[in-house]
Design a protein around this motif. Structure first.
Motif, PDB file in Angstrom:
ATOM      1  N   MET A   1      71.558  84.869  69.089  1.00 50.59           N
ATOM      2  CA  MET A   1      71.595  84.964  70.677  1.00 50.59           C
ATOM      3  C   MET A   1      71.437  83.679  71.258  1.00 50.59           C
ATOM      4  N   GLN A   2      72.136  83.414  72.354  1.00 50.38           N
ATOM      5  CA  GLN A   2      72.191  81.938  72.976  1.00 50.38           C
ATOM      6  C   GLN A   2      70.899  81.671  73.507  1.00 50.38           C
ATOM      7  N   VAL A   3      70.563  80.592  73.577  1.00 59.25           N
ATOM      8  CA  VAL A   3      69.407  79.899  74.313  1.00 59.25           C
ATOM      9  C   VAL A   3      69.785  79.001  75.553  1.00 59.25           C
ATOM     10  N   TYR A   4      69.085  78.999  76.585  1.00 60.07           N
ATOM     11  CA  TYR A   4      69.538  78.334  77.683  1.00 60.07           C
ATOM     12  C   TYR A   4      68.189  77.357  78.456  1.00 60.07           C
ATOM     13  N   GLU A   5      68.581  76.182  78.633  1.00 58.24           N
ATOM     14  CA  GLU A   5      67.468  75.170  79.465  1.00 58.24           C
ATOM     15  C   GLU A   5      67.375  75.560  80.698  1.00 58.24           C
ATOM     16  N   LEU A 104      63.401  84.541  67.585  1.00 60.73           N
ATOM     17  CA  LEU A 104      63.828  83.489  66.371  1.00 60.73           C
ATOM     18  C   LEU A 104      65.044  82.549  66.794  1.00 60.73           C
ATOM     19  N   SER A 105      65.569  83.084  67.787  1.00 62.01           N
ATOM     20  CA  SER A 105      66.882  82.202  68.344  1.00 62.01           C
ATOM     21  C   SER A 105      66.044  80.895  69.177  1.00 62.01           C
ATOM     22  N   LEU A 106      64.756  81.284  69.804  1.00 63.23           N
ATOM     23  CA  LEU A 106      64.329  80.322  70.424  1.00 63.23           C
ATOM     24  C   LEU A 106      63.845  79.043  69.518  1.00 63.23           C
ATOM     25  N   ILE A 107      63.165  79.636  68.659  1.00 64.17           N
ATOM     26  CA  ILE A 107      62.758  78.881  67.361  1.00 64.17           C
ATOM     27  C   ILE A 107      63.624  77.863  66.795  1.00 64.17           C
ATOM     28  N   ASP A 108      64.894  78.631  66.316  1.00 68.02           N
ATOM     29  CA  ASP A 108      66.093  77.933  65.885  1.00 68.02           C
ATOM     30  C   ASP A 108      66.567  76.801  66.827  1.00 68.02           C
ATOM     31  N   TYR A 109      66.623  77.123  68.133  1.00 67.89           N
ATOM     32  CA  TYR A 109      66.892  75.912  69.049  1.00 67.89           C
ATOM     33  C   TYR A 109      66.114  74.876  69.024  1.00 67.89           C
ATOM     34  N   MET A 110      64.693  75.318  69.004  1.00 70.82           N
ATOM     35  CA  MET A 110      63.774  74.266  69.258  1.00 70.82           C
ATOM     36  C   MET A 110      63.834  73.169  67.810  1.00 70.82           C
ATOM     37  N   GLY A 111      64.101  73.624  66.757  1.00 69.69           N
ATOM     38  CA  GLY A 111      64.435  72.645  65.583  1.00 69.69           C
ATOM     39  C   GLY A 111      65.630  71.703  65.730  1.00 69.69           C
ATOM     40  N   THR A 112      66.406  72.077  66.607  1.00 68.85           N
ATOM     41  CA  THR A 112      67.598  71.223  66.848  1.00 68.85           C
ATOM     42  C   THR A 112      67.116  70.107  68.117  1.00 68.85           C
ATOM     43  N   LEU A 113      66.024  70.113  68.499  1.00 65.18           N
ATOM     44  CA  LEU A 113      65.645  69.205  69.760  1.00 65.18           C
ATOM     45  C   LEU A 113      65.257  67.875  69.013  1.00 65.18           C
ATOM     46  N   PRO A 114      65.364  66.989  69.714  1.00 57.62           N
ATOM     47  CA  PRO A 114      64.812  65.534  69.241  1.00 57.62           C
ATOM     48  C   PRO A 114      63.365  65.620  69.361  1.00 57.62           C
ATOM     49  N   ILE A 115      62.501  64.724  68.701  1.00 55.45           N
ATOM     50  CA  ILE A 115      61.129  64.798  68.685  1.00 55.45           C
ATOM     51  C   ILE A 115      60.888  63.499  69.322  1.00 55.45           C
ATOM     52  N   PRO A 116      60.226  63.518  70.411  1.00 53.13           N
ATOM     53  CA  PRO A 116      59.610  62.535  71.346  1.00 53.13           C
ATOM     54  C   PRO A 116      58.358  61.659  70.628  1.00 53.13           C
ATOM     55  N   PRO A 117      58.245  60.653  71.116  1.00 50.11           N
ATOM     56  CA  PRO A 117      56.913  59.963  70.506  1.00 50.11           C
ATOM     57  C   PRO A 117      55.857  60.567  71.117  1.00 50.11           C
ATOM     58  N   TRP A 334      46.039  80.846  67.926  1.00 48.63           N
ATOM     59  CA  TRP A 334      46.553  79.467  68.083  1.00 48.63           C
ATOM     60  C   TRP A 334      47.044  79.179  66.432  1.00 48.63           C
ATOM     61  N   VAL A 335      48.076  78.829  66.350  1.00 56.89           N
ATOM     62  CA  VAL A 335      48.718  78.576  64.942  1.00 56.89           C
ATOM     63  C   VAL A 335      49.753  77.307  65.009  1.00 56.89           C
ATOM     64  N   ARG A 336      49.594  76.999  63.670  1.00 55.40           N
ATOM     65  CA  ARG A 336      50.838  75.799  63.382  1.00 55.40           C
ATOM     66  C   ARG A 336      52.014  76.420  62.748  1.00 55.40           C
ATOM     67  N   VAL A 337      53.062  76.075  63.335  1.00 58.68           N
ATOM     68  CA  VAL A 337      54.385  76.782  62.814  1.00 58.68           C
ATOM     69  C   VAL A 337      55.392  75.564  62.329  1.00 58.68           C
ATOM     70  N   HIS A 338      56.118  75.830  61.384  1.00 54.84           N
ATOM     71  CA  HIS A 338      57.171  74.980  60.866  1.00 54.84           C
ATOM     72  C   HIS A 338      58.306  75.441  61.460  1.00 54.84           C
ATOM     73  N   ILE A 339      59.075  74.488  62.464  1.00 53.16           N
ATOM     74  CA  ILE A 339      59.979  75.380  63.327  1.00 53.16           C
ATOM     75  C   ILE A 339      61.392  75.196  62.840  1.00 53.16           C
ATOM     76  N   THR A 340      61.458  74.411  61.558  1.00 52.93           N
ATOM     77  CA  THR A 340      62.826  74.498  60.982  1.00 52.93           C
ATOM     78  C   THR A 340      62.857  74.782  59.503  1.00 52.93           C
ATOM     79  N   LYS A 341      61.792  75.736  59.164  1.00 56.45           N
ATOM     80  CA  LYS A 341      61.655  76.045  57.812  1.00 56.45           C
ATOM     81  C   LYS A 341      61.562  77.677  57.925  1.00 56.45           C
TER      82      LYS A 341
END
Length: 347
Positions: A1-5, A104-117, A334-341
């Protein structure tokens, strides 16, 4: 499923969130809050050019800002959270297939984004995480850590682990099934009830005792606010939030306060011990909802909504919410999730 900004003011996004209130209340508020860094991403599984008539029946949307860590970085909403959304007799329990795909499509997309400082003012949190690692060097999903401030920061050492806030329990379950929930970090075992309030139905704000006055929390008051809570919020974040405070007239000392969080929820509600039992917490809650909530989450029937998240078992806070007409709607975490795993077999 496609994700859009999307932009925060995206007409189809805001129409979709408005049409799903109060279920979408956390994300609806967060997209409208003016405290938004250049690193924020507002995402949805429908395009920003979509007409309101073309928004699909099943969709998901999210707000992500990795630069805010260790504070909440991610909020997610999907139409699957709405009771009765799934009509298929084969999918009476849990989300339908399309809503799962959307999340899951949202999470997959997030995993491709750069991590800011991380913002410099949050660097002390990273120091806590490093110290925690020295004291407790074991790592991995089977690690068990004792309670302590460092435990809430330890995930910062894993760049792709994100703090997901106010998340519907079935979204958390979906992420757990996909192998993304990090159970060595806190949150997954602590359910909260989300209470919704119709602003128009709130009782009248009561008067304060004679020796007290109303006001807003000021920068000089924030040290005591931070000292009274274990939730990591910087002074910078607190200053960006709407607040109501109660002060002693004689000393100008704050004796009670609350804020509306970045997602509009009642947060950091506190009354100093010597002033408890006088109805001040209830008065503070009514005042902040009536003054700051009416225009931020209004549904298609023009009902304005407010909300509060209360840990299960916090009898005092639950009683306060019920006394204001609030109704527990759904379990959140409130949880911690690993967005590329993600387990690719989960779709």
């Amino acid at each position: 499923m496609q994700v859009y900004e999307h932009h925060a003011s995206s007409p189809p996004l805001q129409a979709a969130l408005k049409g799903t209130l109060p279920h979408s209340i956390s994300l609806s508020y967060r997209t409208k809050h003016p405290s938004r860094t250049p690193n924020a991403h507002i995402l949805a599984t429908f395009p920003p050019a979509a007409s309101t008539d073309s928004i699909p029946r099943c969709w998901a949307a999210a707000y992500l800002d990795r630069s805010m860590r260790p504070e909440t970085e991610l909020w997610i909403f999907t139409t699957g959270e709405i009771p009765g959304h799934c009509e298929s007799p084969d999918e009476k329990e849990g989300f339908c297939t399309e809503c799962k795909k959307a999340v899951l499509s949202l999470i997959d997309y997030m995993g491709t984004l750069p991590i800011p400082p991380m913002h410099p003012w949050n660097e002390p949190a990273m120091e806590l995480a490093r110290q925690h690692e020295k004291e407790h060097p074991q790592t991995g999903p089977d690690a068990v850590y004792p309670p302590g401030p460092g435990l809430y920061m330890r995930h910062l050492l894993i760049p792709m682990v994100v703090t997901l806030g106010a998340c519907h329990h079935e979204v958390v379950q979906l992420l757990a099934e996909a192998g993304m929930l990090r159970k060595e970090f806190p949150g997954h075992e602590a359910d909260l009830n989300k209470f919704w309030f119709k602003v128009a139905d709130l009782p009248q704000t009561r008067d304060l005792p004679e020796k007290l006055r109303w006001g807003e929390m000021r920068e000089k008051d924030l040290a005591i606010v931070q000292a009274r809570t274990s939730i990591p919020r910087t002074a910078r974040t607190l200053l960006s939030l709407k607040s109501v405070g109660v002060f002693e007239k004689a000393t100008d000392k704050p004796v009670a306060w609350t804020f509306l969080g970045l997602d509009g929820s009642l947060t950091t509600l506190h009354t100093e011990p010597e002033w408890r039992g006088k109805g001040i917490a209830k008065a503070v809650t009514m005042k902040i909802f009536k003054e700051h909530a009416p225009e931020l989450a209004v549904d298609d029937e023009e009902n304005a909504w407010a909300h509060a998240d209360v840990y299960v078992g916090n009898v005092q806070s639950e009683s306060l919410c019920r006394s204001l007409g609030g109704k527990p709607s759904v379990k959140i975490l409130w949880v911690r999730v690993h967005i590329t795993k993600r387990d690719s077999s989960v779709t």
